[in-house]
Write an enzyme that holds these catalytic residues in place. Structure first.
Site, short mmCIF file in Angstrom:
data_model
loop_
_atom_site.label_atom_id
_atom_site.label_comp_id
_atom_site.label_asym_id
_atom_site.label_seq_id
_atom_site.Cartn_x
_atom_site.Cartn_y
_atom_site.Cartn_z
N GLY A 1 10.80 133.09 1.90
CA GLY A 1 10.95 131.71 2.18
C GLY A 1 11.09 130.53 1.03
O GLY A 1 10.57 129.55 1.42
N THR A 2 11.44 131.01 -0.30
CA THR A 2 11.24 129.88 -1.04
C THR A 2 12.42 128.86 -0.97
O THR A 2 12.24 127.80 -1.49
CB THR A 2 11.10 130.58 -2.67
OG1 THR A 2 12.51 131.22 -2.83
CG2 THR A 2 10.26 131.21 -2.86
N ASN A 3 13.67 129.46 -0.59
CA ASN A 3 14.66 128.58 -0.07
C ASN A 3 14.36 127.70 0.99
O ASN A 3 14.83 126.50 0.84
CB ASN A 3 16.03 129.47 0.01
CG ASN A 3 16.70 129.81 -1.26
OD1 ASN A 3 17.27 129.02 -1.83
ND2 ASN A 3 16.29 131.04 -1.66
N ARG B 1 20.30 140.16 7.76
CA ARG B 1 20.91 140.86 8.70
C ARG B 1 22.40 140.34 8.89
O ARG B 1 22.35 139.21 8.77
CB ARG B 1 20.19 140.45 10.16
CG ARG B 1 18.80 141.36 10.26
CD ARG B 1 18.73 142.59 10.45
NE ARG B 1 19.45 143.23 11.84
CZ ARG B 1 20.61 143.93 12.03
NH1 ARG B 1 21.12 144.25 11.09
NH2 ARG B 1 21.04 144.22 13.16
N ASN C 1 25.14 130.37 4.16
CA ASN C 1 24.17 131.27 3.52
C ASN C 1 24.26 131.01 1.97
O ASN C 1 25.13 130.68 1.39
CB ASN C 1 24.80 132.74 3.83
CG ASN C 1 23.95 133.77 3.18
OD1 ASN C 1 22.90 133.76 3.38
ND2 ASN C 1 24.51 134.45 2.38
N HIS D 1 23.71 132.94 -1.80
CA HIS D 1 23.54 134.19 -2.22
C HIS D 1 23.38 133.93 -3.72
O HIS D 1 23.95 133.21 -4.23
CB HIS D 1 24.98 134.99 -2.02
CG HIS D 1 24.88 136.28 -2.73
ND1 HIS D 1 24.18 137.43 -2.05
CD2 HIS D 1 25.58 136.57 -3.83
CE1 HIS D 1 24.54 138.49 -2.72
NE2 HIS D 1 25.28 138.16 -3.99
N GLU E 1 31.53 137.16 9.55
CA GLU E 1 31.32 138.48 9.86
C GLU E 1 31.11 139.70 8.60
O GLU E 1 30.67 140.60 9.08
CB GLU E 1 31.95 139.07 11.19
CG GLU E 1 33.36 139.42 11.08
CD GLU E 1 33.88 138.03 11.64
OE1 GLU E 1 34.94 138.26 12.10
OE2 GLU E 1 33.46 136.93 11.44
N ALA F 1 19.48 127.14 -9.51
CA ALA F 1 20.56 127.28 -8.61
C ALA F 1 20.30 126.96 -7.31
O ALA F 1 20.71 126.35 -6.77
CB ALA F 1 21.23 128.54 -9.00
N GLU F 2 19.58 128.03 -6.91
CA GLU F 2 19.50 128.31 -5.41
C GLU F 2 19.01 127.01 -4.75
O GLU F 2 19.06 126.40 -3.67
CB GLU F 2 18.67 129.33 -4.95
CG GLU F 2 19.36 130.70 -5.29
CD GLU F 2 18.72 131.96 -5.12
OE1 GLU F 2 18.23 132.13 -4.04
OE2 GLU F 2 18.33 132.86 -5.91
C1 GRF Z 1 16.99 134.63 -2.39
O1 GRF Z 1 17.60 135.35 -3.69
C2 GRF Z 1 18.53 134.20 -1.86
O2 GRF Z 1 19.42 134.09 -2.47
C3 GRF Z 1 18.82 135.62 -0.98
O3 GRF Z 1 17.63 136.45 -0.53
C4 GRF Z 1 16.31 135.76 -1.38
C5 GRF Z 1 15.67 135.08 -0.50
O4 GRF Z 1 14.50 134.37 -1.13
N1 GRF Z 1 19.78 135.27 0.06
P1 GRF Z 1 13.46 133.63 -0.30
O5 GRF Z 1 13.17 134.28 0.98
O6 GRF Z 1 14.41 132.36 -0.03
O7 GRF Z 1 12.40 133.46 -1.34
#
Ligand code: GRF
Length: 203
Positions: A18-20, A93, A109, A111, A149, A181-182
């Site tokens: 859950g870091t994002n 999922r 989402n 990625h 999907e 980035a994320e």
């Molecule tokens: C992240 O690398 C994200 O890009 C991918 O799965 C990972 C999730 O990491 N979808 P976190 O659970 O948000 O730390």
């Protein structure tokens, strides 16, 4: 869609650390997501540390089985919380057409690569960075896209490039892609989509 008076009600779907999600929580606290409010965190893994992050932030959480009829299970849960928008942040999922049709251009989402590189079924988490290093690319990054999907298949919203350095291991690269980035893209993309929903714009 009628114009929403209040903020867009956002659910975040997770399966892991859950870091994002934490980046989203922190961004909302900073006032960087003025059009929306994270009101629910959903996981298909009860041990997901992201659930702890949500509880610490005072956000409601829910567990799903996420097995055979995941679309119906998710739709019923999200409708019961009057959710307008969904953010998948490490949710491992795939959802089907029923879910995508219920939340058209309202599900995004993150990625950890520059899609279409190193993406698609089975390519997630640390495997993405292993593949990038094995291929020998010099630049990678992250992508936020609408969800359909097909794994990582929806229309691309935002991308941010990250340089690969000589001594990178998959773990070092993963951390840099997350930090540079994320955790930057996802809050920005969430506000962008929430604002469009709030203003009743059709995609
Ligand atoms: C992240 O690398 C994200 O890009 C991918 O799965 C990972 C999730 O990491 N979808 P976190 O659970 O948000 O730390």
């Amino acid at each position: 869609m009628k114009k929403l008076k209040e903020k867009v009600r956002i659910a975040v779907l997770i399966s892991g650390g859950g870091t994002n999600l934490q980046a989203l929580i922190d961004a909302e606290k900073r006032g960087d997501i003025p059009s929306g409010e994270i009101v629910l965190v959903v996981s298909n893994k009860k041990e997901a540390y992201g659930l702890v992050r949500a509880e610490k932030a005072g956000i409601a959480t829910a567990l799903i089985k996420g097995e055979e009829d995941i679309d119906r299970e998710l739709i019923e849960l999200l409708e019961s919380h009057d959710i307008h928008m969904v953010v998948m942040a490490g949710f491992l999922r795939l959802v089907g057409k029923a879910f995508v049709d219920r939340f058209p251009n309202r599900t995004i989402n993150i990625h950890p690569s520059l899609i279409p590189a190193f993406s698609g079924e089975g390519c997630f988490g640390i495997r993405v960075h292993e593949a990038a290093l094995n291929y020998g690319v010099k630049v990678t990054g992250a992508t936020v896209h609408y969800v359909n999907e097909i794994a990582d298949g929806g229309a691309i919203l935002f991308q941010k490039a990250v340089a690969i350095e000589d001594e990178d291991t998959p773990e070092i690269l993963q951390k840099r892609v997350m930090e540079q980035a994320e955790w930057v893209l996802l809050p920005m993309a969430t506000e962008y989509v929430a604002n469009r929903i709030l203003n009743g714009e059709r995609e």
